[in-house]
Design an enzyme around this catalytic site. Structure first.
Site, PDB file in Angstrom:
ATOM      1  N   HIS A   1       0.810  -1.215   0.000  1.00 48.76           N
ATOM      2  CA  HIS A   1       0.000   0.000   0.000  1.00 48.76           C
ATOM      3  C   HIS A   1       0.841   1.263   0.000  1.00 48.76           C
ATOM      4  CE1 HIS A   1      -3.348  -2.695   1.084  1.00 48.76           C
ATOM      5  NE2 HIS A   1      -4.079  -1.766   0.506  1.00 48.76           N
ATOM      6  N   GLY A   2       2.053   1.176   0.477  1.00 51.27           N
ATOM      7  CA  GLY A   2       2.888   2.371   0.470  1.00 51.27           C
ATOM      8  C   GLY A   2       4.231   2.123   1.109  1.00 51.27           C
TER       9      GLY A   2
END
Lengths: 381, 483
Positions: B335-336
């Protein structure tokens, strides 16, 4: 030829019917919008009239964003006939006249004329619900553009519930001098952090910035605007929806202008820090400051939590009232009969509501007189 | 190109019109090249990177079945290195180098962090996962490689799902591209409905919640009360749900306009009664991908190869905790590139483990009771999981979490009253819409009560369409674009 069977009909019908109802509803909603209705006036209440002073086409009171601020500054730089520039920052109280009648003047215009006779030039900037962080930003910007000798700064309890920098002032944060000044203060750093965080949050800045889509989107938007008035008026429609939601909220929860508002600690603290930062900055720049607690109607119970309000007043009054800073409490200077009412802010209500922020032209006279007196006492003119 | 824009709506209109007029072969070319145009509208210079991933996996997968076992592995490695290499360079290089520098400096070294300006190509996490899954499936012998480059290219680059999913499997999409799909008016209208629903969620709800969330998360944490933390977690939970499910709805609707069916990606996730249930309802295609290509192989369990079912079928194996932890850290990092996402992953692992431990206590109760209790417990826990997702740092997230355990922090409110009111309305509205959509509508969808069904649907669309018209503007990007 395609034959519509039942499942297809069941799928198509709601969409078609929905489309027809949508168009009809949208049209009815749209025609209700008065093209002459000023959204600013809508914000301050229809019994109040937005009145921006100018003398011989020379703007001396501006409302809005940086563009409007620069208009006023440019007029001063071109036509200004005095080196002594006094700056007055404020909220809608300064630019709204309740129960306006032809010939009525705002406090800013009256004071400008009075000061003109003393060879001083008054420039006023006001914004609805302006918070002290915005004033701080504006002050830093203006004090680096024009030689200000004195600042008049109202403090409004209601506006301490606001926070952030509105979009039309954001461009001030592009000025290096302003950034440098902000970095010298805790609240300035918070404002910058907030700005940078907003920028860094993907998805919350303009998503088309720098993309190939940017130009196409703008072209399509302009094309639609030129073809359909309603497309261009969508911001008015958005405003109307939000206004109706606001009225609906007030109606369903029984909220009126008289409902008691408490302070919001985080916002309150940040705004009070901004107030101190403005005073410190002004003192460094040798600019005199007149801080005043704004007039409020005293014929009815005020719509604030009394403990919070008294605490606020004592904090303002206890500010360092020395040197270049003068603190004044102008709460009671506008008599009860100068205050107005406004149209109901609730659905289905026909009862006029009390206006705790805006007064009529006589109130403006009273305010300008008090401020003039305070300035006179300070400057000995 | 972003979905909530006039450009996309016009683009879609043109593509759909041409698509149904074209012959089979021309349709494939239309999809492939229009997908490149769609991607190029963001930044044209990143098209070659995407094509590199597409071409490498195409070539590798062609040669895998024809190669000996050792060679197969080498070819798979080429694919993985290419895709993960691209992902690592664009997404994780700065994060890992700065983390390494931070650790070295902690131990006394004096190294300056790297200052690199790397722009993350939009959708890279999605299309690399899709190409990896394709090659791995070919390697596993689950699918035959597609020899038609354009057809294969359509699978990877198909514009509705290109930048934010759903993460599709070749088995689900390629067969649909292989035949000339007959025109169906039902597909058109069902597709339009999904697009309208998605636009409503995005431009009316998510984009209007965003400023409240931004404002809240900009408060200094010492000034935040526990009630503010709860409110912000709920508010952001709804924002991200509306935002991402909106993207999925528009993607599914756009594909449906072309006669292509995508699996569902969301199913009222906040109605989940367990972590397992949540991941059956939230970003289903990703959790299924993680299950089949990371968790199950790591835990030596047979893969399932469908993009539905979420991670649920895997979480029952208590002995595989180590795989579970690793999987969730990878899930977080997907996600990041930030420790906040690792924290998010760890939170979910802990939740799953706790669920396994405590759910046994409720086995004697009826299913409906367990379900209700599950929802009541899971909803706030899942909302709290979003705190690190949105916080500026892991420390901030932990500080915010700590607040909720301090009863002295429940005495004040730091935001405007409207923020709490809106959050409350959203929670109530979510459950009302769930009941209408999942309980009432299916009951009405029969011959006897079809009139009521049509009226109810008409009401929904009459409400949504004018609001989309008024609020439509590409004001905010979809949150999942950054992943």
């Amino acid at each position: 030829m395609y034959r519509l069977n039942r499942p297809v009909l069941y799928s198509v019908a709601p969409l078609f019917l929905g489309l027809i109802i949508s168009f009809a509803g949208l049209y009815l909603f749209y025609i209700e919008i008065d093209p002459n209705e000023n959204l600013d006036e809508l914000a301050i209440g229809s019994e109040n009239t937005l009145t921006l002073a100018s003398i011989d086409k020379k703007k001396i009171h501006c409302e809005g964003g940086l563009r409007e601020v620069n208009d006023c500054i440019n007029d001063y730089l071109i036509y200004g006939d005095s080196d002594e520039l006094i700056l007055w920052l404020g909220n809608s109280q300064l630019h709204s006249i309740n129960q306006f009648q032809l010939g009525d003047e705002t406090a800013s215009l009256i004071l400008h004329k009075k000061l003109q006779s003393k060879d001083k030039y008054l420039l006023t900037f006001s914004q609805p619900n302006a918070n002290l962080q915005e004033h701080f930003l504006l002050f830093e910007y203006l004090s680096n553009r024009v030689p200000i000798t004195e600042l008049i700064l109202p403090v409004v309890f209601d506006d301490l519930r606001e926070t952030g920098i509105r979009d039309n002032l954001q461009d001030i944060l592009k000025h290096k001098v302003v950034i440098r000044e902000l970095k010298n203060t805790e609240v300035g750093n918070k404002i910058l952090l907030r700005q940078n965080t907003n920028k860094s949050l993907e998805g919350h800045n303009d998503p088309l910035d720098g993309t190939e889509q940017e130009g196409v989107e703008e072209y399509l938007n302009n094309a639609l605007e030129s073809m359909f008035d309603i497309w261009g008026d969508r911001s008015a429609l958005r405003g109307k929806i939000l206004l109706n939601l606001y009225k609906f909220r007030n109606w369903s929860l029984g909220i009126t202008p008289s409902s008691i508002r408490k302070k919001i600690p985080v916002r309150y603290n940040m705004n009070m820090q901004a107030l101190s930062a403005i005073i410190d900055s002004a003192q460094r720049k040798e600019i005199k400051v007149l801080v005043y607690i704004v007039p409020i109607r005293n014929d009815v119970k005020i719509p604030y939590n009394l403990n919070d309000y008294n605490d606020f007043k004592s904090k303002v009054i206890s500010l360092d009232d020395s040197g270049l800073v003068k603190i004044a409490n102008m709460e009671g200077i506008v008599p009860a009969n100068y205050w107005g009412s406004k149209k109901p802010t609730s659905i289905n209500s026909k009862v006029q509501e009390l206006d705790f922020m805006h007064f009529n032209a006589d109130g403006h006279k009273a305010l300008s007189n008090e401020i003039f007196k305070a300035l006179k006492a300070e400057n000995d003119f | 190109m972003i979905f909530n824009s006039l450009t996309y709506l016009l683009f879609l209109l043109c593509i759909v019109s041409l698509y149904w007029l074209f012959s089979y072969r021309l349709r494939l070319y239309l999809i492939f090249f229009s997908s490149l145009v769609f991607y190029g509208f963001w930044r044209i210079e990143f098209i070659p990177i995407m094509l590199l991933s597409v071409i490498v996996d195409y070539l590798v997968s062609i040669y895998i079945p024809k190669s000996a076992k050792k060679m197969k592995k080498k070819l798979l490695l080429v694919s993985l290195c290419t895709n993960l290499g691209l992902l690592f360079y664009f997404k994780y290089l700065i994060f890992f180098s700065n983390s390494a520098v931070g650790i070295l400096n902690f131990f006394g070294a004096s190294i300056d962090p790297l200052f690199l300006n790397i722009i993350l190509p939009i959708g890279i996490s999605f299309y690399t996962f899709q190409t990896i899954s394709y090659t791995v499936d070919v390697y596993r012998g689950l699918i035959k490689p597609e020899e038609d480059f354009i057809l294969y290219g359509c699978y990877v680059t198909f514009f509705p799902q290109l930048v934010a999913g759903p993460v599709l499997r070749a088995r689900e999409v390629i067969p649909q591209f292989k035949n000339r799909i007959p025109f169906s008016i039902l597909d058109i209208f069902e597709g339009l409905k999904r697009i309208i629903y998605g636009l409503f969620l995005k431009v009316v709800l998510a984009d209007n919640i965003a400023p409240l969330v931004d404002d809240g998360f900009l408060m200094s944490i010492e000034n935040m009360s526990a009630l503010d933390v709860w409110t912000l977690s709920f508010l952001f939970g709804f924002q991200i749900y509306f935002d991402f499910s909106a993207y999925s709805h528009i993607a599914i609707g756009s594909a449906r306009l072309l006669g292509i069916r995508f699996p569902e990606n969301f199913n009222f996730p906040y109605i989940a009664s367990s972590p397992r249930d949540f991941w059956r309802r939230w970003h289903i295609s990703l959790s299924s991908w993680i299950r089949d290509y990371i968790y199950l192989p790591m835990a030596n369990i047979n893969v399932q190869n469908i993009s539905t079912g979420g991670i649920s079928n895997a979480v029952g194996h208590t002995k595989k905790t180590k795989s579970l932890v690793l999987t969730w850290i990878i899930m977080g990092l997907w996600h990041g590139a930030n420790w906040t996402f690792v924290l998010w992953g760890i939170y979910h692992v802990i939740l799953i483990i706790l669920y396994r431990l405590f759910s046994r206590l409720f086995t004697s109760f009826s299913d409906s009771f367990r379900s209700v209790i599950g929802i009541i417990i899971m909803l706030p826990l899942m909302m709290l999981a979003w705190i690190p997702f949105r916080s500026q740092s892991s420390q901030d997230a932990i500080q915010m979490w700590v607040k909720i355990f301090n009863f002295n922090e429940y005495g004040s409110l730091g935001m405007r009253e409207n923020t709490y009111l809106i959050t409350f309305i959203l929670v109530v509205a979510f459950f009302v819409v769930y009941v209408i959509k999942s309980k009432i509508m299916p009951k009405l969808a029969n011959e006897k009560s079809i009139f009521k069904f049509i009226v109810l649907q008409t009401l929904f669309f009459s409400f949504m369409m004018p609001l989309i018209f008024i609020f439509l503007k590409p004001g905010n990007q979809f949150i999942y674009f950054q992943f």
